[in-house]
Every structure is written in structure tokens, then in C-alpha cells.
Enzyme design. Structure first.
Site, PDB file in Angstrom:
ATOM      1  N   GLY A 174      47.092   6.153  76.422  1.00  0.00           N
ATOM      2  CA  GLY A 174      46.667   5.435  77.622  1.00  0.00           C
ATOM      3  C   GLY A 174      46.583   6.252  78.888  1.00  0.00           C
ATOM      4  CD  GLU A 220      50.371   5.898  68.768  1.00  0.00           C
ATOM      5  OE1 GLU A 220      50.698   5.764  67.577  1.00  0.00           O
ATOM      6  OE2 GLU A 220      50.062   4.935  69.497  1.00  0.00           O
ATOM      7  N   PRO A 221      47.935  10.174  72.572  1.00  0.00           N
ATOM      8  CG  PRO A 221      47.922  12.420  73.225  1.00  0.00           C
ATOM      9  CD  PRO A 221      48.734  11.407  72.468  1.00  0.00           C
ATOM     10  N   GLY A 222      44.490   9.674  73.156  1.00  0.00           N
ATOM     11  CA  GLY A 222      43.170   9.741  72.528  1.00  0.00           C
ATOM     12  C   GLY A 222      42.172  10.211  73.566  1.00  0.00           C
ATOM     13  NE  ARG A 223      40.599   6.155  78.288  1.00  0.00           N
ATOM     14  CZ  ARG A 223      39.697   5.191  78.100  1.00  0.00           C
ATOM     15  NH1 ARG A 223      38.441   5.399  78.406  1.00  0.00           N
ATOM     16  NH2 ARG A 223      40.063   4.010  77.622  1.00  0.00           N
ATOM     17  NE  ARG A 240      34.857   3.851  77.824  1.00  0.00           N
ATOM     18  CZ  ARG A 240      35.005   4.125  79.109  1.00  0.00           C
ATOM     19  NH1 ARG A 240      34.151   4.929  79.719  1.00  0.00           N
ATOM     20  NH2 ARG A 240      36.010   3.629  79.785  1.00  0.00           N
ATOM     21  CB  CYS A 245      15.573  -4.974  73.869  1.00  0.00           C
ATOM     22  SG  CYS A 245      14.094  -4.024  73.561  1.00  0.00           S
ATOM     23  CD  GLU A 246      21.207  -6.921  74.867  1.00  0.00           C
ATOM     24  OE1 GLU A 246      21.643  -7.619  75.798  1.00  0.00           O
ATOM     25  OE2 GLU A 246      20.900  -7.362  73.754  1.00  0.00           O
ATOM     26  CE1 TYR A 274      38.973   4.597  72.197  1.00  0.00           C
ATOM     27  CE2 TYR A 274      39.326   5.745  74.274  1.00  0.00           C
ATOM     28  CZ  TYR A 274      39.821   5.203  73.111  1.00  0.00           C
ATOM     29  OH  TYR A 274      41.162   5.278  72.839  1.00  0.00           O
TER      30      TYR A 274
HETATM   31  C1  LIG Z   1      43.875   2.997  71.809  1.00  0.00           C
HETATM   32  C2  LIG Z   1      45.199   3.410  71.371  1.00  0.00           C
HETATM   33  C3  LIG Z   1      45.657   4.697  71.652  1.00  0.00           C
HETATM   34  C4  LIG Z   1      44.855   5.710  72.441  1.00  0.00           C
HETATM   35  O1  LIG Z   1      44.661   5.298  73.749  1.00  0.00           O
HETATM   36  P1  LIG Z   1      43.980   6.292  74.808  1.00  0.00           P
HETATM   37  O2  LIG Z   1      43.812   5.438  76.014  1.00  0.00           O
HETATM   38  O3  LIG Z   1      42.703   6.721  74.225  1.00  0.00           O
HETATM   39  O4  LIG Z   1      44.918   7.416  75.029  1.00  0.00           O
HETATM   40  C5  LIG Z   1      46.888   5.060  71.181  1.00  0.00           C
HETATM   41  N1  LIG Z   1      47.648   4.195  70.454  1.00  0.00           N
HETATM   42  C6  LIG Z   1      47.234   2.948  70.166  1.00  0.00           C
HETATM   43  C7  LIG Z   1      48.098   2.077  69.356  1.00  0.00           C
HETATM   44  C8  LIG Z   1      46.009   2.509  70.611  1.00  0.00           C
HETATM   45  O5  LIG Z   1      45.620   1.278  70.329  1.00  0.00           O
END
Ligand SMILES: *Cc1c(COP(=O)(O)O)cnc(C)c1O
Length: 433
Positions: free
Chosen positions: A249, A291-294, A331, A362-363, A391
Site C-alpha cells: 500500500g 507486500e509492496p506491489g505498486r 485506472r 467506445c466509452e 495495475y
Molecule cells: C493489493 C495488495 C497488495 C499490494 O498493494 P500495493 O498498493 O500495490 O503495494 C499487497 N497485499 C495485499 C493483500 C493486497 O491485496
């Protein structure tokens, strides 16, 4: 000058990513094109790894949240950087396994896993399953029993923290489809139940309070609440929590208006809270997972488009249309997300033109930017949209039967295709008539 350090301008006034000329990349690989700076992706992985070393003496594991961007190549890179994997579906799990990920470092999430997915996870030896609810717990215990194994699990807990973000991506509060709540005793009851089951081992707790968060306080508050919950589990059930998973997050910079806290700082403050609460409650500091993703993949990615028609509706709005849109980046239509970018072939010029960038679907809501500042553009120019590494591809669709773009990775000054461009053949390949 731009939202990410890896973006520069060369002598020809062209935008470069990882030192490579984006106008040339667009010409060579076609548009729309996802470009991932693999070196920056790796560097972002290391930022988190280093912070774990520094603030938790290495007693932790960074899990890359694959839902942000999941391909065989990104799985391999995250694995090479020593990260674990957070997956949320059979498809992401399959990708991670095919990329060669050690399954004990895979954490399997999801609020409604199917029997098939649970079976796949247990059979492949996934390290931990993050169980969402009681229905899932019971089924998982049965599946593990059938397989003759004891599956490590943790539950997803709603700590009730308001993360000051867009309400669609706020998940820590009680009115959420994810997980079990603390405040009504649901979380405690589910641990009590799991503790008595024979084929699951509830040795961890998990929370994820939202996404694109810019404040440190919600993370600190969540950590404190979770550590106190670990204390309660020890005091009341004699259950030792060995892993504390604090989710992802961490916010990133999409436009110059975003002001993220350096990740190292987040982790330092959260670590202080974890240590203090452990002391206060007389419990050991658990292994810390995040759990970093973004924040790992988004800044490393850009998307290149070719500009088509420009529609200047006097006193109303100027629309600049591109050859992609909500199919490759949904997004805006989902969250009205803001992006910044440049005309790649005029990258060093001032951004003096206020425009709305429209996709080709077409939106009416198919936009990529609204009232954004760009260099004056004309048909044939290349638009680069920044921070699209998360994303975008992972949320892409074939709406209007538009093939999904290719993705290339740039590393050490070289580019290579990591996802091939879809063809019209691909579009009809599962149709039967
Ligand atoms: C979406 C999610 C993440 C990653 O969130 P980011 O905002 O991309 O860092 C990590 N853990 C869980 C359980 C999620 O649902």
C-alpha cells in the site's frame, strides 16, 4: 524533472528510459507499448530488502505483490532479488511456479479461493495461505487432511484503520469484503477455531490497509493493533504468532502533486512500533513480512502511445486521442486516477498545452489523463505516460477486441520483449463456431 529518476532527455530532445530512446523503442516495437525499466524494478526490490536488514536485523521477507504486474519475467526478477511472492489467484500462482519460484516463499491470498485453487496451493507446497473466512478455513483443512499435510496459514484481519485514500482502495475497515474484523471478535474466534483444527497451522497474522497511502500513521496504527492482537492470542489461547504480515500500500508519485514518504522511513517508524509493542506485551518480535506491489513496479513502467486525432473544442476542452486507452490502462475509468507524461519526441520542451488524453475505446470515460499539461502535440507524436508499471498490464482487457500491447524490459542499456503483442488471431483463438 519527471516523476521518476530513470527518465531523462537526450540530445535529440527525446525521452529516455533506462538510457534508451523511447521514440526509437516505439518505432522498433510499435505502439501502444509497455516499457519496464528492469534495473529500477530491481532497485525498488532492494530498497525494501535493505530496510528489513536495517530495521529488523534481516528477520523478515519482502513479498512482491504480483497483482501489480505479473509475468514470467517479473516473477523471475523478483525471485533473483531474493523476494517472496504474494499471489491472489490460481493464474498468478501458476505463473510464479512456471517462473521457477520456490513455493515455500509464495503466499496465497484472495477473498474467495475456489476448491481448485486451494487444492493447487496445498499440492504445490505454497508456504502460507492467507485465509479470508471460516468457510475457506474449513474447506482448506479438509483439503490439507486429504493430502496428509499441515498447511501454514494466517488470516486476513481488518484492523479498522482508515487509510485516508480513495474509498475504493480502502480495505482495513469493517465494511470490506476482505478478511475478518477485530472489533466484533470475529478475528479472535477464527483463530480459536483454527487452533483446534488438525491440518492447519495458524502461525501468522496479516493485514493490508489499502493502497496508494501517503501517511505513515495508518501503518503505525495498524502495526500496533496487530501486535496487540498477537499479544491477545498468546495470553488467551497460548498461540504464538511467528509471522506478522503488514501488507503493501505504499504510495507512489503519479504526478508532481503526489508526495510519497521515503519507504525507508515508513519501515523505520513501523519497526519502532512493532518493537515497542512486543516489549509491552511480552512477546517475541515475529518475522516481518511486507507486500509492496505498486511501489516496486509502477515507477519502473511507462506506456508509449502514438497520437492520432486532436480535437480542440473551443472554450470546452482539447482532446488528444491515442492508439490505446482503457484496454491497456483501466485506472482512469475505475478510479479517475491521475497520470503525468510527456510528448516523448519533444520531451525537453515546456508543457504548455492543457489537454485531455482520450483512448480509442467506445466509452466516454475512456481517458488516460484529464486536464493535464503536455507539450503541444500533433498526430504522429509519441506520448509517454509515466508510472504505468502497476495495475495496467495486470488489469488490461480486450474490450472492443483490441489486442493487448507488448511489453519490453530495458536493462543495462538493452531492450527485450517480455510479453508479446497480441494478434487478432489471439483475440479469436478461444472462440468456437
Ligand atoms: C493489493 C495488495 C497488495 C499490494 O498493494 P500495493 O498498493 O500495490 O503495494 C499487497 N497485499 C495485499 C493483500 C493486497 O491485496
Amino acid at each position: 524533472m519527471f516523476v521518476s529518476e530513470n527518465l531523462t532527455v537526450n540530445e535529440e530532445n527525446h525521452l529516455c528510459i533506462g538510457g534508451l530512446d523511447t521514440v526509437k523503442l516505439a518505432k522498433e516495437y510499435g505502439t501502444p507499448l509497455y516499457v519496464l525499466d528492469e534495473d529500477l524494478f530491481r532497485k525498488n526490490c532492494q530498497t525494501y530488502k535493505t530496510a528489513i536488514e536495517k530495521y529488523y536485523n534481516g528477520n523478515g521477507l519482502v513479498l512482491y505483490a504480483n497483482k501489480a504486474l505479473c509475468t514470467l519475467h517479473t516473477c523471475k526478477v523478483a525471485m533473483e532479488e531474493g523476494l517472496g511472492a504474494d499471489v491472489v489467484s490460481g493464474g498468478e500462482l501458476y505463473t510464479a511456479i512456471k517462473a521457477g519460484f520456490p513455493t515455500d516463499k509464495i503466499y496465497f491470498h484472495g477473498n474467495n479461493k475456489t476448491d481448485e485453487e486451494l487444492f493447487m496451493a496445498v499440492s504445490s507446497g505454497v508456504g502460507h495461505i492467507i485465509v479470508d473466512n471460516e468457510y475457506e478455513l474449513v474447506r482448506l483443512n479438509d483439503i490439507a487432511k486429504e493430502k496428509g499435510v499441515v498447511q501454514n496459514i494466517m488470516f486476513r484481519i481488518k484492523p479498522g484503520v482508515d487509510a485516508h485514500t480513495h474509498s475504493f482502495i480502502q480495505t482495513g475497515q469493517i465494511d470490506s469484503k476482505f478478511g475478518v474484523a477485530l472489533e466484533n471478535g470475529e478475528a479472535f474466534e477464527i483463530y480459536e477455531k483454527a487452533h483446534k483444527l488438525s491440518n492447519v497451522n495458524p502461525d501468522g497474522i496479516h493485514c493490508h490497509i489499502g493502497s496508494q497511502i501517503f501517511d505513515v500513521e495508518p501503518f503505525m496504527k495498524a502495526a500496533e493493533i496487530m501486535m496487540n492482537f498477537a499479544g491477545d492470542l498468546k495470553d488467551k489461547l497460548g498461540l504464538m504468532i511467528k509471522k506478522l504480515n503488514l501488507g503493501g500500500g505504499y504510495g507512489i508519485m503519479y504526478t508532481e502533486n503526489d508526495d510519497p514518504v521515503p519507504y525507508d522511513e515508513y519501515i523505520k517508524h513501523v519497526a519502532d512500533v512493532v518493537k515497542d509493542t512486543a516489549k509491552a506485551r511480552g512477546i517475541e518480535i515475529p518475522q516481518i513480512l511486507m507486500e509492496p506491489g505498486r511501489s516496486i513496479s509502477a515507477p519502473a513502467g511507462i506506456t508509449l502511445y502514438t497520437i492520432g486525432g486532436v480535437k480542440d473544442i473551443k472554450n470546452v476542452r482539447k482532446y488528444v486521442s491515442v492508439d490505446g486507452g482503457m484496454g491497456d490502462n483501466p485506472r482512469y475509468i475505475l478510479y479517475e486516477s491521475e497520470y503525468s507524461g510527456v510528448i516523448a519526441n519533444k520531451a525537453g520542451d515546456e508543457r504548455t498545452d492543457k489537454v485531455t488524453v482520450a483512448g480509442k475505446c467506445c466509452e466516454s470515460g475512456d481517458l488516460l489523463m484529464r486536464d493535464a499539461m503536455l507539450q503541444p502535440s500533433e498526430p504522429g507524436d509519441i506520448l509517454a505516460v509515466f508510472a504505468t508499471g502497476a495495475y495496467n498490464y495486470s488489469m488490461a482487457s480486450n474490450y472492443n477486441r483490441i489486442p493487448r500491447p507488448a511489453m519490453i524490459a530495458v536493462s543495462n542499456g538493452e531492450a527485450k520483449v517480455i510479453v508479446k503483442r497480441e494478434t487478432y488471431e489471439d483475440i479469436i483463438k478461444n472462440d468456437v463456431f
